[in-house]
Design an enzyme around this catalytic site. Structure first.
Site, PDB file in Angstrom:
ATOM      1  N   HIS A  65     -29.422 -35.807  -4.569  1.00 44.48           N
ATOM      2  CA  HIS A  65     -28.474 -35.773  -5.680  1.00 44.48           C
ATOM      3  C   HIS A  65     -27.075 -35.501  -5.122  1.00 44.48           C
ATOM      4  O   HIS A  65     -26.932 -35.010  -3.999  1.00 44.48           O
ATOM      5  CB  HIS A  65     -28.866 -34.684  -6.671  1.00 44.48           C
ATOM      6  CG  HIS A  65     -30.068 -35.020  -7.486  1.00 44.48           C
ATOM      7  ND1 HIS A  65     -30.416 -34.308  -8.607  1.00 44.48           N
ATOM      8  CD2 HIS A  65     -31.008 -35.991  -7.354  1.00 44.48           C
ATOM      9  CE1 HIS A  65     -31.520 -34.815  -9.142  1.00 44.48           C
ATOM     10  NE2 HIS A  65     -31.897 -35.838  -8.385  1.00 44.48           N
ATOM     11  N   GLU A  67     -24.654 -33.260  -5.801  1.00 47.33           N
ATOM     12  CA  GLU A  67     -24.317 -31.880  -5.438  1.00 47.33           C
ATOM     13  C   GLU A  67     -25.075 -31.467  -4.182  1.00 47.33           C
ATOM     14  O   GLU A  67     -24.531 -30.791  -3.305  1.00 47.33           O
ATOM     15  CB  GLU A  67     -24.665 -30.926  -6.596  1.00 47.33           C
ATOM     16  CG  GLU A  67     -23.979 -31.251  -7.901  1.00 47.33           C
ATOM     17  CD  GLU A  67     -24.781 -32.184  -8.819  1.00 47.33           C
ATOM     18  OE1 GLU A  67     -24.527 -32.156 -10.026  1.00 47.33           O
ATOM     19  OE2 GLU A  67     -25.648 -32.936  -8.328  1.00 47.33           O
ATOM     20  N   CYS A  97     -28.523 -30.803 -12.359  1.00 51.20           N
ATOM     21  CA  CYS A  97     -29.896 -30.824 -12.857  1.00 51.20           C
ATOM     22  C   CYS A  97     -30.528 -29.438 -12.765  1.00 51.20           C
ATOM     23  O   CYS A  97     -30.218 -28.656 -11.872  1.00 51.20           O
ATOM     24  CB  CYS A  97     -30.734 -31.844 -12.082  1.00 51.20           C
ATOM     25  SG  CYS A  97     -31.040 -31.397 -10.358  1.00 51.20           S
ATOM     26  N   CYS A 107     -30.437 -29.001  -8.421  1.00 48.09           N
ATOM     27  CA  CYS A 107     -29.055 -28.772  -8.001  1.00 48.09           C
ATOM     28  C   CYS A 107     -28.559 -27.426  -8.525  1.00 48.09           C
ATOM     29  O   CYS A 107     -27.794 -26.745  -7.846  1.00 48.09           O
ATOM     30  CB  CYS A 107     -28.162 -29.921  -8.451  1.00 48.09           C
ATOM     31  SG  CYS A 107     -28.530 -31.458  -7.566  1.00 48.09           S
TER      32      CYS A 107
END
Length: 163
Positions: A65, A67, A97, A107
């Site tokens: 992801h 981040e 998330c 994240c």
């Protein structure tokens, strides 16, 4: 309590808008897939306004992801420089998330375990895949969360493939 029932403070600070624009450009680099959003992120030292890392969905191997990519890149810096960061800001086009269907750490969990003390986002995560609780979890942990007004449509338009 879902994100939609939380009041998220807004920021129109020109620096916040500038870094959000950079995050949106990162999101546009994400390859669309039918099972995930395209998100961009920028990790910043708020004392110097230096960009420490950028990232976007699936940029690095392992179904990463945005981040998460920023934090992986941060961890590759000189360890002595990382320990000097006590308060970082991450700009992300979508709410971090709180659940990963892949079983990896969310994240939100990664942010809470890092020196990030402020999250600036473009839009709350839609309930398409999971019910996201990222904002609530971050706020409960004392991490400041703000939203940049006027960019939600642009952040969502990058994700037309799943919305």
């Amino acid at each position: 309590m879902s994100t939609s029932s939380l009041t998220i403070p807004e920021t129109s600070d020109p620096r916040d808008v500038e870094f959000m624009r950079l995050a949106i450009e990162q999101a546009k680099l994400s390859a669309p897939v039918p099972t995930a959003y395209c998100v961009g992120a920028v990790l910043v030292n708020p004392q110097t306004f230096e960009t420490l890392a950028t990232g976007y969905s699936r940029e690095l191997p392992g179904n990463t992801h945005a981040e998460e990519c920023c934090l992986i890149k941060l961890s590759s810096l000189d360890p002595s420089s990382i320990s000097s960061f006590s308060s970082l800001t991450i700009y992300t086009t979508m709410e971090p998330c709180s659940t990963r269907l892949s079983g990896k750490k969310s994240c939100t969990e990664l942010i809470m375990a890092s020196p990030i003390k402020r999250v600036v986002m473009g839009v709350a995560e839609p309930d398409r895949f999971v019910k996201c609780e990222g904002v609530r979890m971050l706020m409960n942990k004392g991490i400041k969360v703000t939203i940049v007004p006027g960019v939600a449509e642009e952040c969502l338009s990058i994700n037309r493939h799943v919305l």
